[in-house]
Design a protein around this motif. Sequence first.
Motif, PDB file in Angstrom:
ATOM      1  N   THR A  16     109.848  42.738  62.732  1.00 35.31           N
ATOM      2  CA  THR A  16     111.321  42.927  62.622  1.00 35.31           C
ATOM      3  C   THR A  16     111.779  42.256  63.907  1.00 35.31           C
ATOM      4  O   THR A  16     111.519  42.784  64.773  1.00 35.31           O
ATOM      5  CB  THR A  16     111.704  44.490  62.543  1.00 35.31           C
ATOM      6  N   GLU A  27     115.229  41.387  65.690  1.00 39.16           N
ATOM      7  CA  GLU A  27     116.630  41.110  65.823  1.00 39.16           C
ATOM      8  C   GLU A  27     117.041  40.042  66.701  1.00 39.16           C
ATOM      9  O   GLU A  27     116.926  39.971  68.018  1.00 39.16           O
ATOM     10  CB  GLU A  27     116.983  42.602  66.595  1.00 39.16           C
ATOM     11  N   VAL A  62     119.021  40.093  61.393  1.00 35.25           N
ATOM     12  CA  VAL A  62     117.836  40.780  61.521  1.00 35.25           C
ATOM     13  C   VAL A  62     116.601  40.172  60.393  1.00 35.25           C
ATOM     14  O   VAL A  62     116.853  40.212  59.221  1.00 35.25           O
ATOM     15  CB  VAL A  62     117.684  42.298  61.163  1.00 35.25           C
TER      16      VAL A  62
END
Length: 787
Positions: free
Chosen positions: A565, A567, A575
């Motif tokens: 993930t 960001e 994201v």
Amino acid sequence: MTPLDHKLLRDLWRMKGQAAAIGMVIAVGVMMLVMMTGLVTSLDETKRAYYERYRLADVFASVSRAPDSLLGRLAGIAGVASVEGRVQGGALIDLPDSALPVQAQAVSLPDRRDPRLNAVYLTDGRMIDNDKSDEILLLQAFADANSLRPGDSLTATMNGARRKFHIVGLAQSPEFLYTTAPGELLPDDARFGVIWMSNSALAAAYDMQGAFNEALLSLAHGASEPAVLDAVDRLLDSYGGTGAYPLSEQTSNRFVSEETNGLRAAATGVPPIFLAVAAFLLYIVISRMVQSERSQIGLMKAFGYTNAEVGAHYFKLVLAIAIGGALLGCLMGIAGGRAMIQVYTAYFKFPFLVFQLEPSSFVIGVGVSILSASAGGLFVLRQVFTLTPASAMRPPAPPDFSRTGRIGRSLNRILDQPSRMVLRRITRQPGRMAGSVIGIAAGMALSVAMLTLFEGFNRTIDLTFNVVDRSDVTVSFTHAAPDTTIYELKRLPGVLLVEPVRIVPAVLHSGLYSYRGAINGLTQAPRLNRAIDQGLAPIPLPKEGVTLASALADILHVRAGDTLTVEVRQGRQPVLKLPVAGIATSLLGSPAYMNLTALNRALREPNRVSGAYLSIDSNQSEAIYQTLQDMPSVAGVSLKADARNAFRTVMNQGAGAIRYVMGAVAFIITFGIVYNAARIAYAERERDLASLRVIGFTKGEAAFVLLGELGIVTLIAIPLGSMLGYYISFGVAAGFSTDLYQIPAVFHPSSYGTAAVVVIGAAVASGWLVKRDIDRADLISALKTRD
């Protein structure tokens, strides 16, 4: 004083050379422990005091633009003790002696009051006058590197406008112990500066009146840092917040902490190696002393001394050497720590020094040295307890040199008598020879490991700037620019090749693990700045997914095929869910690579770049630099030559400087081990050598019997030490590698050759010292030994 204590003093004086050599080995181990532990404690205390005195923030949060009224809401977050809003932005400084603009960071100071957080330490001049918008403070390290003083003027470009400023003072700040230009990894005091201005003046320059673009927060005792970070992000999200982060992830603090942690790891792992060698040497020395003093042990027991008393006598000998070496090591550690802390203070730009020794290091150093020495001595004491007076006073059976085997008989026909004596000693007492060989091999292994480390540092610099980075100039843009900017650069006269790059700041998450860094978007087949693994092979960049350095993969606990993930902390801040396409061992830092087209596609921002690498014609460099300086989209320009010098400075100072100390220590240890081997052999054969002199051998022939043995043992130890050094080198190189750079174990023939020369030189010097004692030996006293 008891008779045994008198004997102890005589034994120590008789073997003073060996005792001094073993004591020095122990002293070096204790010195490293005390010095490194003292450095860690001093750096921790200095950093803590500096941060506390000048109120360094616990949380940093950047935004695009937020009203000052929001500061009250930030202060109301549970766990927040104080809040400071400020304006900060990039700037380009024009220096008269430089054709390139120098990047800088402009930071605001509150009008007519002291900062609640991130105060500055004024080192020269005075503070700025808030009524004069052209007055600035300048970072002292940058000013010193460029010969700027209070009273001087400089021109800087801020927010597209060129302004002239007057330097009224020089300052330091705990926020800028380690300074790097945006998008760069290495600090360079001459190429990146910090400017402090009044809040009103800087807000006017960046159109931030009544607003801020960075919030600083301090936390109350017991506050939940994750909860505060989440609350800050929620408040600032609608104002273009790029994500709050704690002090532990602030660039300067993170670098200082990593350096300190490296020292802490070295303080834990290095001294035991030297103390283990010392214990091994003490075991050999005391063991052979017990064997040579069998008759004396028998006499002591016959006169009524118990096993415990006789054992305690030899144990005191061990303790005397160990305690003497430990105390010397403590003194050396204090002196070394005081010298090295000055280097670190200048390197980290601390304005003051809190020098503090860790009392526990003295206790641990002395205790560990005594325990390690005692461990070797206890094995010997078993021999003392098992000897009865009758068997001890009976001389040991002489070695049988008659069975030399077929090879021995063949050699006997061509060897002279002294050479045959050397051969018989080695073949008939292999256990003792093996001990000497292992000891000398251990010393050579330390030398090989340290020389390999030196080659690794040089190799890292060479690979980084000749193999990985083959550009001449790096250009960074103020924002993600369209790729048409690359075509503009290609059209410049003298520009030979242009290669685009996009570096996107991001926080990478994998479950409970995260890392604040960046994604590096490269072209499919980069030529000027390449992704290279340790085997010098190009790191493949698949059309989808991210390729992680192995160090980063370990931090995130991911493998190829897992999903990250990401960001993004730039622009729209999406994201992303990105697959880990591969893991490779990089040469520099802990990067994450992606195909440039794939990165832009994931960001939904096609044909965007954040910088470029240029190969240029050096004859037209001045014109190129001037053109780049005038381009409004260019945020900074750096030269590879400057980056190389900065990288060399980083690796030769701070924790990197410790490798020179360890190298010197390795050479001292090597000499001590070789000298001990020579002294032990001489102590065992003193009567034999005297007998040879009496029956007509010359001094040279008698010395050859002993020194020939030392020479053969040394030659056998060299290949064994080379093999041991090979494996030790990997551990040493790993210990000096950081997130900033990886040090490879480079096995260059010169490293082995130099280490072999050191060992041979130590053998020659030791042999000369021992031969001097052989020549001076009193034959009558040496022969007065009861058989």
